[in-house]
Design an enzyme around this catalytic site. Structure first.
Site, PDB file in Angstrom:
ATOM      1  CB  CYS A   1      -0.910   0.008   1.222  1.00  0.00           C
ATOM      2  SG  CYS A   1      -2.020   1.435   1.256  1.00  0.00           S
TER       3      CYS A   1
ATOM      4  CG  ASP B   1      -5.802   7.311  -3.351  1.00  0.00           C
ATOM      5  OD1 ASP B   1      -4.941   7.582  -2.507  1.00  0.00           O
ATOM      6  OD2 ASP B   1      -6.553   6.311  -3.275  1.00  0.00           O
ATOM      7  CG  ASN B   2      -2.467   5.970  -4.781  1.00  0.00           C
ATOM      8  OD1 ASN B   2      -2.211   5.569  -3.652  1.00  0.00           O
ATOM      9  ND2 ASN B   2      -3.466   5.485  -5.504  1.00  0.00           N
TER      10      ASN B   2
END
Length: 891
Positions: free
Chosen positions: A154, A304-305
């Protein structure tokens, strides 16, 4: 599930890395830690043989149908399911992780898909995809397979360490957001070639992947006018076409893990695997593969990310278009390692081991197909580094790529631990890229790869023998412990300036306390005077016997308006000091207007007795409820611990808690319309929140609350701290209560007071949002239980979806039993059934005009819900219909 047969002959991967560990989950079926009978676990051949044993935390959620292992540490409450295994479990299994213990990142409910029904659409730009097609799972399995081990990580692995420095917008991953399975599927390259995609001229072209989920849009329509984001969005991403078509990169459309079909939480029936990339790019429950001439415009690809520069805060990120700058995307994994052994709080007796060696152990990984070349250990603060032994299980691919972690070990003489403060580890890869010594904070808390540090303490145990005790930086999720949770041992800097002991940025020179107003020292106020300033346009609070006028500070407060308003006119010392830093205290000084003095009689002769008598009365354990004549449990000046005696799950994220009062003959002592404080020490910090029970003083010996658990999310990274704590309470555990508090008090027959001013009404319009239903129900219940009270009620109850309508059955029953006094109408904003008979969308003028009583001097409007709903949806529309603001009250 599917009927796909398993080959009796072991595959090459199984020969190399097998036999694969058993993937049967062991659910925790009660809060006491009970598990299914050992015989049933032993004879289970698949996870579905334990379907009748859901984990107790999943009962009542959309995921109740999925058997799950109770050892997994839940990071976001009961739902959605975001978990990591304890690092001790990873250390036991090492190279190949059991699928049932693989970490999970879910954004919502786990889709319940069928093998025989699911298909993948392969298409995109007609200029790039000559032969688009749709393929089912059985057809996919018939294509040439590829099988290989890949470590998934993750992007937020080890994030809690950053959250201890400064809060990110992500929840608390520990060091176990990493796992390795042997994945089997079809090369993405083969699927694209089948669609007629050219393996040449790939510059500026991308492959987009979209899953089946419908997830909430939390940022609005987005920057792409040709493809605006709706209220619900799919989870998707894209990668360069050149990477997708390069066989060396092994991009896989996977349908098996460790020799079996995918488990639901891991994407059944099919998912994307991109070796060397972060897990957030590996779309689960894959539905669409599109070849396009631009990077995807998917909501989650951008929001995100990302690893933004360390000086970019949440507020700053919205100003400079930071989310859409390609240079900050996080795709390939960076190098990382962690220590699994010694474990957190592990103890090593010194006398019996001083002449022995202790074997440390841990993992290391990197991205891009690079090889981990060494892991080093230091036990003198990085002055000297020694090489660890690598247990290299993975065989390189035909293209000399490495896609997996390595586990390492290091033997240290126990005698060398004497005087050692910390154990450090760091990894290097074949690009000679090592882990950094110090962390660099970023808004999303991603790519956390600073040197892993375990503190060593030489102390004595309970029987007096000398021991070494080891302490990891943090513990995952809401688990307590870790040296980084203690400000005195926290880091000094993380890329955005020096950090003081409260985790705030500071300058080289200590900040000077702002100059107080010139006459501030001359002014004094009594608590009674402070209590008069408890409105949104006139807010005073008391902290450490100093009086502050916070009216001008409301809009500037980083924690929002409500967190100040709930303490308006109150002594906020305990709450403020518990959750605010030194920096916040200094910011408060500019609003200092004077000091607090005791509210005493002017007469010197009566001063002390009057004060002491008041104090004695307020702190008495035997306060009497004026209405019932019984002993009252609540005390406005003293916390009372109440024991949880029953819990009932109402929905996937809501539950009813039943607390016992001091005796069976006690009443709560809460006037109708008022609230009470619930408080607890959570992760070493005092947290206080206002709650309204659904029970009343007619319920002897108990008080009941309906609670909705709010897990961490992008907007609120820690989620509802108190609601998650309440959800975690076990029967027999306690919560502290204090009260009553609140400005509204319903006295009966349409009469009520606000701040002590008497008012009356023949009809109440009530507008509730989410858990704001509880004060409305409290007042409505009091009116309906008295036949002589003819006050009428029209209630509008707003929620995101039908399952969020708390206690709906009670409301519907009231409407049937009291048709002349009570009516209710519902409105859902996010999703609803096709045959939904009530309203949809947001609260507004037309809704109020249709379902509420018309403006009148005898009509009063009561509201409770999210501030944005009240400020934007309720008040302006009520005013537009002719309702006076003097006839509105917000709880």
């Amino acid at each position: 599930m599917n009927k796909m047969s398993k080959s009796k002959k072991p595959s090459l991967c199984e020969t190399l890395y097998g036999p694969y560990p058993k993937a049967i989950p062991v659910p925790t079926i009660s809060k006491k830690g009970d598990t299914p009978p050992e015989k049933e676990i032993a004879k289970a051949k698949t996870m579905w043989d334990l379907s009748k044993y859901p984990d107790h935390r999943d009962v009542g959620t959309p995921d109740e149908w999925v058997p799950r292992d109770g050892r997994l540490v839940r990071l976001t409450g009961r739902h959605p399911f975001n978990v990591e295994p304890p690092i001790s479990v990873l250390e036991q299994t090492r190279f190949i992780t059991p699928s049932s213990l693989h970490y999970v990142r879910n954004h919502g409910a786990c889709p319940n898909l069928k093998w025989e029904e699911h298909t993948i659409d392969v298409g995109g730009d007609p200029k790039l995809v000559k032969k688009p097609y749709n393929i089912g799972m059985d057809e996919l399995v018939k294509m040439t397979p590829r099988e290989l081990p890949v470590t998934l990580v993750c992007a937020g692995n080890r994030r809690k360490e950053q959250n201890m420095i400064r809060q990110t917008i992500g929840f608390n991953w520990g060091p176990s957001g990493v796992s390795t399975n042997v994945w089997k599927g079809v090369m993405l390259r083969d699927l694209l070639l089948k669609a007629g995609v050219s393996p040449t001229d790939m510059s500026d072209k991308h492959v987009e992947f979209i899953g089946v989920e419908d997830l909430p849009n939390k940022v609005g329509p987005g920057p792409f006018k040709d493809e605006p984001w709706g209220k619900l969005v799919k989870y998707g991403t894209s990668i360069p076409l050149s990477r997708a078509m390069n066989p060396a990169y092994d991009v896989l459309i996977a349908y098996q893990a460790n020799g079996d079909v995918l488990q639901p939480d891991h994407g059944f029936p099919v998912r994307l695997i991109i070796p060397g990339y972060i897990g957030g790019r590996m779309i689960k429950w894959l539905k669409q593969i599109n070849v396009i001439s631009h990077e995807t415009k998917n909501h989650y690809h951008y929001h995100d990310n990302r690893i933004l520069p360390p000086h970019i805060t949440a507020e700053e990120s919205l100003k400079g278009n930071w989310w859409y700058k390609p240079e900050y995307i996080f795709n390939e994994l960076n190098i990382n390692s962690a220590i699994a052994k010694p474990d957190h709080n592990e103890v090593l007796p010194i006398a019996e081991n001083v002449s022995k060696e202790y074997e440390m152990a841990g993992y290391a990984y990197t991205g891009g197909g690079r090889k981990i070349t060494r892991v080093e250990v230091s036990y003198d603060g990085g002055v000297n580094w020694e090489l660890a032994t690598l247990d290299r299980k993975e065989k390189p691919t035909d293209y000399e790529m490495y896609w997996c972690w390595v586990w390492w070990s290091f033997k240290i003489k126990v005698s060398d631990l004497v005087g050692t403060k910390e154990l450090w580890c760091r990894a290097w890869d074949e690009s000679n890229n090592p882990q950094p010594i110090n962390p660099t904070w970023n808004l999303m808390g991603m790519g956390n790869n600073q040197v892993f540090r375990v503190k060593v303490e030489m102390t004595k145990d309970d029987i007096g023998q000398n021991i070494f005790r080891f302490e990891h930086p943090t513990q995952p999720g809401q688990q307590t412990g870790g040296w980084m949770t203690k400000t005195v041992t926290n880091v000094k800097h993380a890329g955005f300036g020096l950090i003081n002991q409260d985790g705030d940025e500071t300058k080289e020179e200590p900040a000077k306390v702002p100059q107080e107003k010139s006459d501030a020292k001359k002014k004094t106020y009594t608590m009674k005077q402070v209590q008069e300033h408890n409105k949104e346009d006139d807010v005073w609070i008391v902290v450490n016997n100093k009086v502050y006028d916070c009216t001008e500070y409301l809009e500037l407060h980083p924690g929002g308006v409500d967190s100040i308003l709930i303490n308006a006119g109150e002594d906020s010392t305990e709450d403020f000091v518990a959750i605010h830093s030194t920096k916040a205290t200094k910011m408060l000084e500019k609003f200092h207007i004077g000091d607090l003095i005791e509210d005493v009689s002017i007469s010197a002769d009566t001063k002390k007795p009057a004060f002491e008598e008041e104090k004695k009365e307020m702190e008495s354990d035997d306060l009497i409820d004026a209405r019932t004549g019984r002993k009252a449990a609540l005390n406005p000046k003293k916390k009372i611990p109440l024991k949880l005696q029953n819990k009932t799950v109402l929905s996937r994220d809501s539950f009813l808690l039943d607390f016992a009062l001091p005796t069976k003959n006690h009443v709560l002592g809460l006037p109708t319309g008022k609230h009470m404080f619930l408080s607890a020490t959570i992760d070493g910090q005092l947290v206080m929140r206002r709650y309204t029970p659904i029970s009343c003083d007619y319920d002897l010996g108990c008080v009941k609350f309906v609670i909705k658990a709010y897990p961490p999310c992008e907007r609120f990274p820690r989620g509802g701290i108190m609601s998650q704590h309440l959800d975690s309470l076990l029967l027999g555990q306690t919560i502290d209560v204090r009260g009553p508090v609140g400005e509204f008090h319903y006295t009966g027959n349409g009469n009520f007071t606000i701040d002590g001013v008497k008012k009356s009404s023949n009809s109440f319009n009530m507008i509730a949002g989410g858990t704001g239903i509880t004060p409305c129900m409290q007042i409505a219940a009091e009116i309906l239980r008295h036949p002589e009270d003819t006050t009428q009620i029209s209630l509008i109850y707003a929620a995101r979806e039908e399952n969020d309508l708390l206690l709906r059955s009670s409301l519907d029953e009231w409407e049937k039993m009291f048709p002349s006094k009570f009516k209710v109408h519902y409105i859902l904003s996010d999703r609803w059934r096709k045959d939904w008979k009530h309203s949809t969308g947001l609260v507004g003028k037309k809704l109020f005009e249709t379902h509420l009583y018309s403006p009148s001097d005898d009509v009063y409007n009561l509201m409770c819900g999210p501030p944005i709903m009240l400020d934007k949806g309720c008040t302006p529309n009520l005013v537009a219909l002719g309702h006076k603001k003097t006839h509105m009250f917000s709880f």
